[in-house]
Design an enzyme around this catalytic site. Structure first.
Site, short mmCIF file in Angstrom:
data_model
loop_
_atom_site.label_atom_id
_atom_site.label_comp_id
_atom_site.label_asym_id
_atom_site.label_seq_id
_atom_site.Cartn_x
_atom_site.Cartn_y
_atom_site.Cartn_z
N SER A 33 30.47 12.55 19.94
CA SER A 33 30.81 13.96 20.01
C SER A 33 30.96 14.66 18.67
O SER A 33 30.92 15.89 18.62
CB SER A 33 32.12 14.12 20.80
OG SER A 33 33.19 13.50 20.12
N LYS A 75 36.17 18.56 12.20
CA LYS A 75 35.79 18.66 13.61
C LYS A 75 36.77 19.59 14.31
O LYS A 75 37.96 19.64 13.95
CB LYS A 75 35.82 17.25 14.23
CG LYS A 75 35.33 17.16 15.66
CD LYS A 75 35.29 15.69 16.11
CE LYS A 75 34.89 15.52 17.56
NZ LYS A 75 34.85 14.10 17.95
N SER A 89 32.34 8.21 18.75
CA SER A 89 32.00 9.59 18.38
C SER A 89 31.90 9.88 16.88
O SER A 89 31.45 10.96 16.52
CB SER A 89 33.01 10.56 18.99
OG SER A 89 32.62 10.86 20.29
#
Ligand code: GLN
Length: 467
Positions: free
Chosen positions: A150, A75, A174
């Site tokens: 996210s 990420k 997330s």
């Protein structure tokens, strides 16, 4: 060639296959799916060189790398020395990390290769991946729909077969919610189990790095290597990973009455969840319903505290030390004001303003302090809900993946995505999301299992049995 789990890649290597071919196969697929906007960047030359070097290792050297074959996507908020970490934001568009996150370093030391960095909501704030400065990620199961957020890029990368596994971060759901939306496995460890050193801070008392993978086995293997004390993170726990005994007795599961009655739960999610409970009962496990009146306080408590922490953590982006600086700035005041107003997107600004408000001297007691008290109650209540039980079971998200723009007009509707995930962050417990197939649909519903703080090993064992 197509690989979806670490076991498959390792079998390929055992049979004489090359790592460089594995990496090439993934790079090719990433290219072919670029319309999904999952990867912000791939490290082609670098990862190929690393794979070639691994292929040249002697067998006894390879045997010392338990994660050899783990092609990893990270990420965009996890530090990897020399590589850009932009947190899905214009603010950090060209920011290069000067060190590597401890969790990632441990995986690389065990043989993992980083193939690229993946898109996410700006500063990890969001539940749909629509809030990235670099554009939305599309759900590989249905590109008309969001992948969740996210860590939407991480979940989509695993679901589309673009890596063996991905790292995500979870402050309020997330990892788990996008895992649910993309039909993969995602786990948030106990707070403190994995070092936060090198994880770009959002809500420091909530944030955790965790794995997204095709199966529970891979999540366990990754977490086992990542977890462990780190002197660079004073909140990291000093506990060793202990292989759990394999469980054969019937499990005691708890469901929450208020969650079952939750207004606004999608009927398909509810039906899939209930049929999964019925299935487990038919296997001899028990499912007990307990009451948790604080359920409706979870989201407000989370949003008071996480925005307060965010407003403080994001204060460092001032246009001076690093990151975006407005070209229109002409003095100190305008450097701060213009850099922050042009560098941050609307959702991030909304959170900074909310957080600043709840911390302001007039409202501190009414909001921040009160939310801290409620957080303690939530933690105590979570402990009693788990008393005498193996795991708490909830849907991960009350919804199925929604179409782009559906929650645009109403931020609170988006925040309700977190209704079932933030409990684990507020209380610090580990939680894992498992996909449930829906007959006749490309989409998945999901089930989330949560266990006592520090029992990550057992939780993975329970998940293995129930998956
Ligand atoms: N959806 C939640 C939020 O927007 C969770 C984010 C996260 O876990 N990083 O805050």
């Amino acid at each position: 060639m197509r690989f979806s789990s670490l076991g498959e890649v390792q079998a390929h290597l055992k049979a004489g296959g090359q790592m460089v071919d594995v990496v090439d196969a993934f790079l090719e697929r990433i290219q072919a799916t670029s319309h999904l906007n999952i990867f912000l960047e791939t490290f082609d030359a670098e990862v190929r060189t690393q794979a070639e070097a691994q292929d040249k290792l002697r067998d006894e050297q390879k045997a010392k790398l338990p994660l050899l074959g783990l092609v990893l996507a990270i990420k965009d908020n996890i530090a990897y020395k020399g590589h850009i970490m932009s947190a899905g934001s214009r603010m950090l568009e060209n920011f290069r990390s000067v060190y590597t996150a401890t969790a990632l370093q441990r995986l690389m030391d065990a043989g993992a290769l980083v193939i690229g960095r993946v898109n996410c909501d700006e500063f990890a704030m969001g539940s749909s991946n629509e809030k990235s400065y670099y554009g939305p990620v599309k759900n590989p199961l249905d590109p008309e729909r969001v992948p969740g957020g996210s860590s939407g890029g991480s979940a989509a990368a695993v679901a589309a077969g673009l890596c063996v596994a991905a790292l995500g971060t979870d402050t309020g759901g997330s990892i788990r919610q996008p895992a649910a939306f993309c039909g993969v496995v995602g786990m948030k460890p106990t707070y403190g189990r994995v070092s936060r050193y090198g994880l770009l801070a959002y809500g420091s008392s909530f944030d955790q790095i965790g794995p997204l993978s095709r199966n529970v086995e891979d999540a366990a293997r990754i977490l086992q290597v990542m977890a462990g004390n780190d002197p660079q993170d004073s909140s990291s726990l000093d506990v060793n990973w202990i292989e759990p005994k394999s469980l054969s007795r019937p499990l005691k599961l708890v469901v929450l009455k208020e969650a079952m009655e939750f207004q606004g739960m999608n009927p398909k999610v509810k039906a899939a969840f209930e049929s999964r409970l019925a299935h487990w009962k038919s296997q001899g496990h028990t499912v007990e319903v307990r009451s948790f009146p604080l359920l409706n306080s979870l989201v407000p408590t989370y949003y008071v505290l996480s925005t307060a922490e965010a407003s403080s953590n994001l204060g460092r982006y001032d246009g001076i030390h690093y990151g975006f600086r407005s070209p229109d700035a002409h003095d100190l005041e305008s450097t701060y004001r213009l850099s922050r107003s042009q560098g941050f997107g609307a959702e991030v600004k909304r959170r900074i303003m909310t957080g600043t408000f709840v911390l302001s001297s007039t409202y501190f007691d009414a909001y921040y302090l009160q939310a801290q008290r409620v957080r303690r109650k939530i933690r105590e209540a979570t402990d009693s809900l788990l008393q005498g039980a193996d795991a708490l079971v909830l849907p991960t998200s009350p919804n199925l993946p929604f179409v782009f723009g559906e929650n645009d007009a109403d931020p609170v509707a988006m925040y309700m995505e977190d209704a079932f995930t933030v409990q684990a962050n507020l209380a610090g417990n580990p939680a894992i999301s498992l996909p449930i197939a829906i007959e006749g649909s490309p989409l998945f519903a999901s089930v989330q299992l949560m266990s006592d703080r520090g029992s990550d090993e057992e939780l993975l064992e329970i998940a293995r049995r129930l998956a």
